[in-house]
Scaffold this motif. Sequence first.
Motif, PDB file in Angstrom:
ATOM      1  N   THR A   1     -23.943  34.607  67.222  1.00 41.27           N
ATOM      2  CA  THR A   1     -22.717  35.253  66.737  1.00 41.27           C
ATOM      3  C   THR A   1     -23.005  36.100  65.499  1.00 41.27           C
ATOM      4  O   THR A   1     -24.028  35.910  64.821  1.00 41.27           O
ATOM      5  CB  THR A   1     -21.644  34.208  66.337  1.00 41.27           C
ATOM      6  N   GLY A   2     -22.055  36.982  65.197  1.00 43.29           N
ATOM      7  CA  GLY A   2     -22.198  37.826  64.016  1.00 43.29           C
ATOM      8  C   GLY A   2     -22.263  37.011  62.738  1.00 43.29           C
ATOM      9  O   GLY A   2     -23.043  37.316  61.830  1.00 43.29           O
ATOM     10  N   SER A   3     -21.432  35.971  62.640  1.00 47.37           N
ATOM     11  CA  SER A   3     -21.438  35.125  61.429  1.00 47.37           C
ATOM     12  C   SER A   3     -22.810  34.494  61.234  1.00 47.37           C
ATOM     13  O   SER A   3     -23.309  34.395  60.103  1.00 47.37           O
ATOM     14  CB  SER A   3     -20.398  34.003  61.542  1.00 47.37           C
TER      15      SER A   3
ATOM     16  N   THR B   1     -25.272  37.231  59.887  1.00 51.15           N
ATOM     17  CA  THR B   1     -25.146  37.589  58.463  1.00 51.15           C
ATOM     18  C   THR B   1     -25.577  36.419  57.573  1.00 51.15           C
ATOM     19  O   THR B   1     -26.189  36.621  56.526  1.00 51.15           O
ATOM     20  CB  THR B   1     -23.704  38.033  58.115  1.00 51.15           C
TER      21      THR B   1
ATOM     22  N   TYR C   1     -15.992  42.442  55.944  1.00 50.56           N
ATOM     23  CA  TYR C   1     -15.868  41.150  56.623  1.00 50.56           C
ATOM     24  C   TYR C   1     -17.213  40.813  57.248  1.00 50.56           C
ATOM     25  O   TYR C   1     -17.774  41.615  57.991  1.00 50.56           O
ATOM     26  CB  TYR C   1     -14.784  41.232  57.713  1.00 50.56           C
ATOM     27  N   HIS C   2     -17.737  39.627  56.942  1.00 52.27           N
ATOM     28  CA  HIS C   2     -19.051  39.248  57.475  1.00 52.27           C
ATOM     29  C   HIS C   2     -19.005  37.965  58.295  1.00 52.27           C
ATOM     30  O   HIS C   2     -20.061  37.442  58.632  1.00 52.27           O
ATOM     31  CB  HIS C   2     -20.059  39.102  56.332  1.00 52.27           C
ATOM     32  N   GLY C   3     -17.795  37.455  58.557  1.00 53.62           N
ATOM     33  CA  GLY C   3     -17.707  36.278  59.412  1.00 53.62           C
ATOM     34  C   GLY C   3     -16.881  35.165  58.802  1.00 53.62           C
ATOM     35  O   GLY C   3     -16.176  35.360  57.809  1.00 53.62           O
ATOM     36  N   TRP C   4     -16.983  33.988  59.414  1.00 54.39           N
ATOM     37  CA  TRP C   4     -16.093  32.885  59.040  1.00 54.39           C
ATOM     38  C   TRP C   4     -16.792  31.793  58.223  1.00 54.39           C
ATOM     39  O   TRP C   4     -16.164  30.819  57.814  1.00 54.39           O
ATOM     40  CB  TRP C   4     -15.456  32.282  60.298  1.00 54.39           C
TER      41      TRP C   4
ATOM     42  N   ALA D   1     -20.799  46.042  55.197  1.00 51.82           N
ATOM     43  CA  ALA D   1     -20.330  46.428  56.534  1.00 51.82           C
ATOM     44  C   ALA D   1     -20.038  47.930  56.470  1.00 51.82           C
ATOM     45  O   ALA D   1     -19.178  48.357  55.688  1.00 51.82           O
ATOM     46  CB  ALA D   1     -19.080  45.643  56.910  1.00 51.82           C
TER      47      ALA D   1
ATOM     48  N   GLU E   1     -18.460  50.171  57.978  1.00 58.83           N
ATOM     49  CA  GLU E   1     -17.122  50.742  58.180  1.00 58.83           C
ATOM     50  C   GLU E   1     -16.295  50.738  56.894  1.00 58.83           C
ATOM     51  O   GLU E   1     -15.196  51.293  56.842  1.00 58.83           O
ATOM     52  CB  GLU E   1     -16.367  50.004  59.299  1.00 58.83           C
TER      53      GLU E   1
ATOM     54  N   ASP F   1     -24.666  45.343  57.580  1.00 59.02           N
ATOM     55  CA  ASP F   1     -24.040  44.460  58.573  1.00 59.02           C
ATOM     56  C   ASP F   1     -23.423  45.320  59.671  1.00 59.02           C
ATOM     57  O   ASP F   1     -22.251  45.700  59.605  1.00 59.02           O
ATOM     58  CB  ASP F   1     -22.998  43.587  57.874  1.00 59.02           C
TER      59      ASP F   1
ATOM     60  N   VAL G   1     -22.648  44.513  62.683  1.00 58.30           N
ATOM     61  CA  VAL G   1     -22.113  43.674  63.774  1.00 58.30           C
ATOM     62  C   VAL G   1     -21.089  44.457  64.602  1.00 58.30           C
ATOM     63  O   VAL G   1     -21.060  44.346  65.826  1.00 58.30           O
ATOM     64  CB  VAL G   1     -21.530  42.367  63.194  1.00 58.30           C
ATOM     65  N   LYS G   2     -20.266  45.274  63.944  1.00 56.51           N
ATOM     66  CA  LYS G   2     -19.283  46.080  64.694  1.00 56.51           C
ATOM     67  C   LYS G   2     -19.867  47.421  65.141  1.00 56.51           C
ATOM     68  O   LYS G   2     -19.572  47.896  66.223  1.00 56.51           O
ATOM     69  CB  LYS G   2     -18.056  46.374  63.818  1.00 56.51           C
TER      70      LYS G   2
ATOM     71  N   LYS H   1     -21.710  41.710  68.795  1.00 61.59           N
ATOM     72  CA  LYS H   1     -20.630  42.396  69.509  1.00 61.59           C
ATOM     73  C   LYS H   1     -21.088  43.276  70.675  1.00 61.59           C
ATOM     74  O   LYS H   1     -21.454  42.763  71.714  1.00 61.59           O
ATOM     75  CB  LYS H   1     -19.799  43.203  68.510  1.00 61.59           C
TER      76      LYS H   1
HETATM   77  C1  LIG Z   1     -19.015  43.495  60.210  1.00 58.97           C
HETATM   78  C2  LIG Z   1     -18.894  42.109  60.786  1.00 58.97           C
HETATM   79  N1  LIG Z   1     -19.790  41.171  60.435  1.00 58.97           N
HETATM   80  C3  LIG Z   1     -19.734  39.918  60.919  1.00 58.97           C
HETATM   81  C4  LIG Z   1     -18.723  39.541  61.776  1.00 58.97           C
HETATM   82  C5  LIG Z   1     -18.671  38.142  62.303  1.00 58.97           C
HETATM   83  O1  LIG Z   1     -18.994  38.113  63.651  1.00 58.97           O
HETATM   84  P1  LIG Z   1     -18.531  36.888  64.562  1.00 58.97           P
HETATM   85  O2  LIG Z   1     -17.051  36.962  64.654  1.00 58.97           O
HETATM   86  O3  LIG Z   1     -19.225  37.133  65.877  1.00 58.97           O
HETATM   87  O4  LIG Z   1     -19.013  35.636  63.925  1.00 58.97           O
HETATM   88  C6  LIG Z   1     -17.766  40.471  62.173  1.00 58.97           C
HETATM   89  C7  LIG Z   1     -16.680  40.094  63.073  1.00 58.97           C
HETATM   90  O5  LIG Z   1     -15.697  40.768  63.246  1.00 58.97           O
HETATM   91  C8  LIG Z   1     -17.844  41.794  61.662  1.00 58.97           C
HETATM   92  O6  LIG Z   1     -16.955  42.731  62.012  1.00 58.97           O
END
Ligand SMILES: Cc1ncc(COP(=O)(O)O)c(C=O)c1O
Length: 420
Positions: free
Chosen positions: A120-122, A125, A146-149, A196, A198, A225, A227-228, A253
């Motif tokens: 996953t993206g989280s 990162t 945003y880098h995740g949860w 990120a 964006e 980052d 991920v998007k 993603k």
């Molecule tokens: C730039 C960025 N990094 C990390 C994440 C986290 O990815 P994930 O939801 O797959 O854990 C997201 C999710 O939207 C994201 O947009």
Amino acid sequence: MSPAADPYRASRELAERAERAIGGARHLSGRALVEEQPPLYFTRGRGPRVIDADGRSYIDWILSYGAVFLGHADPRVDEAAIDQARRGALLPLNHALHVEFAEGILARFPRFERAMFLKTGSEATTAALRIARRATGRRKVARCGYHGWHDWCLPLEPFVPEGLAEQVLEFRAGAPSSLAALFEAHPGEIAAVVLAPEMLLPPSREGYRALIEIAHRHGAVFVLDEVKTGVRIAPGSIHQRYDLAPDIVTLSKALGNGWPIAVVLGSQAVMDHARGLHCSATYHGETTGMAAALATLARSTELGAAEHVERIGDALIAGLAELAREAELPFVAYGEPLGAMPFFRSSGDRSDERVALDAAFAREMAIRGILIHPRHLWFVSASHGEPELAQTLEAARASLRVIRRRDGSILERVAGSAIT
Ligand SMILES: Cc1ncc(COP(=O)(O)O)c(C=O)c1O
């Protein structure tokens, strides 16, 4: 409303069952989009369209927050993943595909020398930050976006360990001086700058390079980052488009077209610090996501997918901006950061009015078979073409007309705010 008259009956019933069966009732991104609807449940997707539990078909511009890039249920990608599953999705220890996958990704992103695979993206990162900490012997991180949860991504929330906010510092992508100030306030302490892409609007080579230069001047690892944006933004990422040299890039993603896969890419020097580092999970070696990713990369190159989604996104942005002008409603349309990731949202001064207008637009669009998120950027897939573009703009025209007529009260309250 009588059950027969409820157009979302099946979704409503599933949401009620979810209340009794699922912790928290649903995952956060599955919550109701607008108040009048239940959380929507979907049963099928193909290309640009999804079918909800009540049998209604929508053109999908949410695309699972960017995880779908070629289109839902892409036959080539799914076949590759299913074929891989038939041979054992997760075998003990190492798998030949781990090596082939890393080699395949590095061939597509030749600036980097090493790849690490996760789900996953989280995870990507978090792994990038861990590698940066080991590489620098420092602990703090400066981040933007945003880098995740995971805990470090939400340092101000009451449910994470105390003191995280002192470790995780924020800067503004458009203000390099805000990053320089963090290094001055925390000399020799910041391991990584995580951005990120964006977050820089409009995006520019100079803007990104200024941030990378500051990070390097202060001895920190620069993590882009993606991920998007990775795979989705032509020609395949932001760092390629603007010829940037981050130390690490994270991808997820679009890479798997719906199959779970994530990657950390880096130079040999930085990634050598991953050796023996605990960045490992039982399912990291699972292979269907890797097979899907290699097929997604091959197919997207064949189709010119990244160039196509940007063309469609640019046309969507231009069309939506024109419709908002025609309707004299305070909506703005732009790419976040580029046309492949369009955003159409209200732009009044008051947040309650913006929320009301965005919700009204998403509700009207859903009624017309167009699925958008009221508060999130849209995504375009390679399967969205001229028919989907035309149908969406037609629905937007009708939706904006209805809002203008019906929501006179909102309009009165936004009177005086800029109409863009
Ligand atoms: C730039 C960025 N990094 C990390 C994440 C986290 O990815 P994930 O939801 O797959 O854990 C997201 C999710 O939207 C994201 O947009």
